[in-house]
Design an enzyme around this catalytic site. Sequence first.
Site, PDB file in Angstrom:
ATOM      1  N   ASN A   1      21.625 -37.777 -21.583  1.00  0.00           N
ATOM      2  CA  ASN A   1      22.544 -36.795 -20.984  1.00  0.00           C
ATOM      3  C   ASN A   1      22.823 -37.020 -19.500  1.00  0.00           C
ATOM      4  O   ASN A   1      23.891 -36.684 -19.012  1.00  0.00           O
ATOM      5  CB  ASN A   1      22.099 -35.359 -21.278  1.00  0.00           C
ATOM      6  CG  ASN A   1      20.756 -35.031 -20.719  1.00  0.00           C
ATOM      7  OD1 ASN A   1      19.990 -35.917 -20.315  1.00  0.00           O
ATOM      8  ND2 ASN A   1      20.422 -33.757 -20.681  1.00  0.00           N
TER       9      ASN A   1
ATOM     10  N   CYS B   1      19.373 -29.894 -20.124  1.00  0.00           N
ATOM     11  CA  CYS B   1      18.180 -29.115 -20.489  1.00  0.00           C
ATOM     12  C   CYS B   1      18.107 -27.802 -19.718  1.00  0.00           C
ATOM     13  O   CYS B   1      17.373 -26.905 -20.113  1.00  0.00           O
ATOM     14  CB  CYS B   1      16.918 -29.943 -20.312  1.00  0.00           C
ATOM     15  SG  CYS B   1      16.856 -30.745 -18.736  1.00  0.00           S
TER      16      CYS B   1
ATOM     17  N   GLU C   1       9.324 -33.800 -18.964  1.00  0.00           N
ATOM     18  CA  GLU C   1      10.470 -32.896 -18.723  1.00  0.00           C
ATOM     19  C   GLU C   1      11.102 -32.672 -20.083  1.00  0.00           C
ATOM     20  O   GLU C   1      11.818 -33.539 -20.586  1.00  0.00           O
ATOM     21  CB  GLU C   1      11.482 -33.561 -17.783  1.00  0.00           C
ATOM     22  CG  GLU C   1      10.990 -33.802 -16.385  1.00  0.00           C
ATOM     23  CD  GLU C   1      10.834 -32.533 -15.567  1.00  0.00           C
ATOM     24  OE1 GLU C   1      11.224 -31.439 -16.038  1.00  0.00           O
ATOM     25  OE2 GLU C   1      10.291 -32.637 -14.462  1.00  0.00           O
TER      26      GLU C   1
ATOM     27  N   GLU D   1       9.608 -33.084 -10.877  1.00  0.00           N
ATOM     28  CA  GLU D   1      10.306 -34.246 -10.333  1.00  0.00           C
ATOM     29  C   GLU D   1      11.186 -33.767  -9.197  1.00  0.00           C
ATOM     30  O   GLU D   1      11.840 -32.729  -9.295  1.00  0.00           O
ATOM     31  CB  GLU D   1      11.163 -34.901 -11.430  1.00  0.00           C
ATOM     32  CG  GLU D   1      10.313 -35.505 -12.511  1.00  0.00           C
ATOM     33  CD  GLU D   1      11.117 -36.296 -13.546  1.00  0.00           C
ATOM     34  OE1 GLU D   1      12.194 -35.837 -13.944  1.00  0.00           O
ATOM     35  OE2 GLU D   1      10.651 -37.374 -13.935  1.00  0.00           O
TER      36      GLU D   1
END
Length: 461
Positions: free
Chosen positions: A133, A265, A231, A442
């Site tokens: 994505n 997400c 993640e 992150e």
Amino acid sequence: MTTIQVTNPATGEIIHTLTRSEEAEVVEKVDRAKEAYTSWKKLSAHERSALLMKWAAMIRTNRQELGELITLENGKPLAEALGEVDYAVSYIDWYAEEAKRVYGRTVPAHVQNKRIVVTKEPIGVVAAITPWNFPAAMMTRKAAPALAAGCTFIVKPAEETPLTTIRLIELAHKAGIPEDAVQYVLGDAPMVGDVFTSHPAIRKITFTGSTPIGKLLMQKCADTVKHATMELGGHAPIIVAEDANLDLAVQQTVMAKFRNAGQTCVSPNRLIVHENVVEAFTEKLVERVRKLKMGNGLEADVDLGPIINKKGFDKIKQQIEEATSKGAEVLCGNQYDFDDEKGYYFVEPTVLTNVDLSSQIMHEETFGPVIPITTFESFDEAIQIANDTPYGLATYFFTESYKTGLYFSENLQYGIVGWNDGAPSGAHIPFGGMKESGIGREGGVEGIEPYLETKYISIGL
Ligand code: ADP
């Protein structure tokens, strides 16, 4: 030897054919990363920083080409793809600087004849698995802190979008980062996952993708006690309070929801709107959503592109059908443009109202341009609905009251909170989820820590 056919999801056309790596090649590349680690970690932080800055400059020079490549293989509109290139570079900029700020410390000793020193060292070879994505940003967000810390890096991109990663790595090599310090492999995902999680040289796995695959990789990491940053999926709620600025809430909801056709997400997955403003909010929302233009991302003025593949398309369609079978009303969208033979899939931006809380769409990640609406009366009810999920990545809420805002901020179990803000991410920000949305962060000062080990040296005098 098998091949990967990379297609343009807007047309189904094959844009490139690549050869999948065999297991022996994956192992060999990891071995080379191990060799390269010895010299890469010896460079001074300033030298590594300078190389990262050169890499960033090369990406900037090739911004347009990279943006078009992202649109071609991922489908997002070109303006978004160019925005992703900028976002991807910002991680390299940030960690080129943070490389120079990896500080240790001294600790006052408990006896006179000792000195205690704490240092930070690179963790070792890092293996990454990335999704389709954000093919550029998900790669640099991992590669930049790893390389900055002194780790060598090997990545398996998603098979849907490997071309962006390949190009980014070519540019890294052109910038002077040694070939074996940053590499990619294109293997069958479970095979690569097995090599990455079992090879003794790899000390850390960093993964962005679905929660089930994240769990599987974590289990596999246990055998060799590898560090893991995860993640994973999300199911972001947006709460719209009675006192919200409705125009702002609508504008931010549309921006956050329909970016990348809802395939992010942190994409809002459900709207929880106060019952006294739901009518006004929904009217404004639908008016705006109807104006969104769907199409090939390379064409001008397109707001949202295709769904990445049939699997994603079927899931979205099925969630809409299930919600409507439970009484949800379609206010706009629920129209499809697809061709199974050619292999392209588009979903019109869809708004659903009166959605039953037991519907799948209220619990499972949709990853598509659909937003269901439910209502609440009290703050505690809104928080209860919002937290009723195993996920905890991003949440958003709209209120003009600082008391309400603080109450929501403190009680929502999410790693990222957008208060009157639908775009809460950036290289300088710790991005990551709670609960089953992941482990670790992150970005920000936090984002380099997972690539470092702490060593303590006790010096006797
Ligand atoms: P999605 O369903 O959105 O594609 P995945 O979690 O399946 O999400 O994919 C994210 C990344 O994980 C991709 O690079 C994919 O190839 C990889 N992947 C999928 N299955 C496995 C697996 N069993 N082991 C390792 N990596 C995997």
